[in-house]
Design a protein around this motif. Structure first.
Motif, mmCIF file in Angstrom:
data_model
loop_
_atom_site.group_PDB
_atom_site.id
_atom_site.type_symbol
_atom_site.label_atom_id
_atom_site.label_comp_id
_atom_site.label_asym_id
_atom_site.label_seq_id
_atom_site.Cartn_x
_atom_site.Cartn_y
_atom_site.Cartn_z
ATOM 1 N N LEU A 35 0.859 -1.180 0.000
ATOM 2 C CA LEU A 35 0.000 0.000 0.000
ATOM 3 C C LEU A 35 0.893 1.226 0.000
ATOM 4 O O LEU A 35 1.694 1.411 0.914
ATOM 5 N N ASN A 36 0.756 2.023 -1.051
ATOM 6 C CA ASN A 36 1.582 3.222 -1.218
ATOM 7 C C ASN A 36 3.075 2.909 -1.134
ATOM 8 O O ASN A 36 3.850 3.636 -0.525
ATOM 9 N N GLY A 37 3.451 1.767 -1.716
ATOM 10 C CA GLY A 37 4.854 1.393 -1.797
ATOM 11 C C GLY A 37 5.423 0.697 -0.577
ATOM 12 O O GLY A 37 6.606 0.381 -0.538
ATOM 13 N N VAL A 38 4.588 0.436 0.437
ATOM 14 C CA VAL A 38 5.041 -0.210 1.663
ATOM 15 C C VAL A 38 4.365 -1.569 1.783
ATOM 16 O O VAL A 38 3.137 -1.667 1.702
ATOM 17 N N PHE A 39 5.173 -2.621 1.998
ATOM 18 C CA PHE A 39 4.641 -3.974 2.155
ATOM 19 C C PHE A 39 3.580 -3.992 3.247
ATOM 20 O O PHE A 39 3.771 -3.435 4.328
ATOM 21 N N ALA A 40 2.448 -4.648 2.966
ATOM 22 C CA ALA A 40 1.360 -4.785 3.933
ATOM 23 C C ALA A 40 1.171 -6.266 4.236
ATOM 24 O O ALA A 40 0.621 -7.001 3.412
ATOM 25 N N PRO A 41 1.631 -6.732 5.405
ATOM 26 C CA PRO A 41 1.528 -8.154 5.726
ATOM 27 C C PRO A 41 0.078 -8.594 5.893
ATOM 28 O O PRO A 41 -0.781 -7.822 6.318
ATOM 29 N N ALA A 42 -0.178 -9.850 5.586
ATOM 30 C CA ALA A 42 -1.537 -10.401 5.650
ATOM 31 C C ALA A 42 -2.154 -10.221 7.032
ATOM 32 O O ALA A 42 -3.344 -9.912 7.139
ATOM 33 N N ARG A 43 -1.386 -10.370 8.089
ATOM 34 C CA ARG A 43 -1.942 -10.277 9.443
ATOM 35 C C ARG A 43 -2.411 -8.866 9.798
ATOM 36 O O ARG A 43 -3.164 -8.680 10.749
ATOM 37 N N LYS A 44 -2.000 -7.858 9.031
ATOM 38 C CA LYS A 44 -2.372 -6.465 9.305
ATOM 39 C C LYS A 44 -3.450 -5.931 8.361
ATOM 40 O O LYS A 44 -3.909 -4.801 8.514
ATOM 41 N N ARG A 45 -3.862 -6.713 7.386
ATOM 42 C CA ARG A 45 -4.788 -6.208 6.360
ATOM 43 C C ARG A 45 -6.136 -5.775 6.914
ATOM 44 O O ARG A 45 -6.703 -4.789 6.457
ATOM 45 N N ALA A 46 -6.669 -6.499 7.885
ATOM 46 C CA ALA A 46 -7.993 -6.168 8.440
ATOM 47 C C ALA A 46 -7.984 -4.834 9.177
ATOM 48 O O ALA A 46 -9.015 -4.177 9.283
ATOM 49 N N GLU A 47 -6.814 -4.411 9.665
ATOM 50 C CA GLU A 47 -6.729 -3.152 10.401
ATOM 51 C C GLU A 47 -6.077 -2.029 9.590
ATOM 52 O O GLU A 47 -5.884 -0.932 10.104
ATOM 53 N N THR A 48 -5.752 -2.300 8.321
ATOM 54 C CA THR A 48 -5.124 -1.289 7.477
ATOM 55 C C THR A 48 -6.200 -0.487 6.746
ATOM 56 O O THR A 48 -6.851 -0.987 5.830
ATOM 57 N N ALA A 49 -6.389 0.745 7.191
ATOM 58 C CA ALA A 49 -7.409 1.621 6.601
ATOM 59 C C ALA A 49 -6.956 2.142 5.243
ATOM 60 O O ALA A 49 -5.766 2.372 5.013
ATOM 61 N N LEU A 50 -7.921 2.314 4.362
ATOM 62 C CA LEU A 50 -7.653 2.860 3.035
ATOM 63 C C LEU A 50 -8.145 4.299 2.957
ATOM 64 O O LEU A 50 -9.101 4.676 3.634
ATOM 65 N N ARG A 51 -7.493 5.083 2.098
ATOM 66 C CA ARG A 51 -7.908 6.457 1.837
ATOM 67 C C ARG A 51 -8.011 6.673 0.341
ATOM 68 O O ARG A 51 -7.287 6.024 -0.436
ATOM 69 N N ASP A 52 -8.871 7.564 -0.037
ATOM 70 C CA ASP A 52 -9.048 7.893 -1.446
ATOM 71 C C ASP A 52 -7.703 8.242 -2.071
ATOM 72 O O ASP A 52 -6.930 9.020 -1.505
ATOM 73 N N GLY A 53 -7.403 7.620 -3.201
ATOM 74 C CA GLY A 53 -6.156 7.892 -3.913
ATOM 75 C C GLY A 53 -5.003 6.973 -3.560
ATOM 76 O O GLY A 53 -3.932 7.075 -4.163
ATOM 77 N N ASP A 54 -5.194 6.074 -2.581
ATOM 78 C CA ASP A 54 -4.126 5.136 -2.230
ATOM 79 C C ASP A 54 -3.744 4.285 -3.438
ATOM 80 O O ASP A 54 -4.566 3.989 -4.297
ATOM 81 N N ARG A 55 -2.466 3.890 -3.448
ATOM 82 C CA ARG A 55 -1.949 3.009 -4.497
ATOM 83 C C ARG A 55 -1.758 1.613 -3.900
ATOM 84 O O ARG A 55 -1.014 1.452 -2.942
ATOM 85 N N LEU A 56 -2.430 0.641 -4.481
ATOM 86 C CA LEU A 56 -2.385 -0.726 -4.002
ATOM 87 C C LEU A 56 -1.779 -1.622 -5.076
ATOM 88 O O LEU A 56 -2.216 -1.604 -6.216
ATOM 89 N N GLU A 57 -0.765 -2.368 -4.675
ATOM 90 C CA GLU A 57 -0.170 -3.364 -5.567
ATOM 91 C C GLU A 57 -0.510 -4.735 -5.005
ATOM 92 O O GLU A 57 -0.344 -4.990 -3.807
ATOM 93 N N ILE A 58 -1.018 -5.617 -5.869
ATOM 94 C CA ILE A 58 -1.380 -6.977 -5.485
ATOM 95 C C ILE A 58 -0.591 -7.930 -6.381
ATOM 96 O O ILE A 58 -0.711 -7.866 -7.611
ATOM 97 N N LEU A 59 0.206 -8.779 -5.755
ATOM 98 C CA LEU A 59 1.019 -9.730 -6.498
ATOM 99 C C LEU A 59 0.580 -11.151 -6.161
ATOM 100 O O LEU A 59 0.426 -11.485 -4.984
ATOM 101 N N THR A 60 0.379 -11.962 -7.180
ATOM 102 C CA THR A 60 0.001 -13.361 -6.983
ATOM 103 C C THR A 60 1.194 -14.239 -7.327
ATOM 104 O O THR A 60 1.933 -13.950 -8.261
#
Length: 65
Positions: A35-60
């Motif tokens: 999120l916005n260039g910073v790794f977001a670990p799976a255990r923190k996703r439920a508490e990671t708030a989003l804001r308009d304009g955020d950049r999200l990268e999803i890698l499979t």
């Protein structure tokens, strides 16, 4: 709200990263997120708030050799 997901503008109703992944069709899948260039670990996703304009990268993960 509008997010930039993997370089593409997307509209989502989600308030958290976990909710956004569900809404975008990634719920239950193994993915890496930033999120916005910073790794977001799976255990923190439920508490990671989003804001308009955020950049999200999803890698499979890919298989092959």
């Amino acid at each position: 709200m509008r997010l930039i997901v993997n370089g593409e503008a997307r509209e989502v109703e989600a308030a958290t990263l976990d909710e956004a992944l569900d809404e975008l069709g990634y719920g239950g899948r193994v993915v890496a997120t930033a999120l916005n260039g910073v790794f977001a670990p799976a255990r923190k996703r439920a508490e990671t708030a989003l804001r308009d304009g955020d950049r999200l990268e999803i890698l499979t993960p890919m298989q092959g050799g």
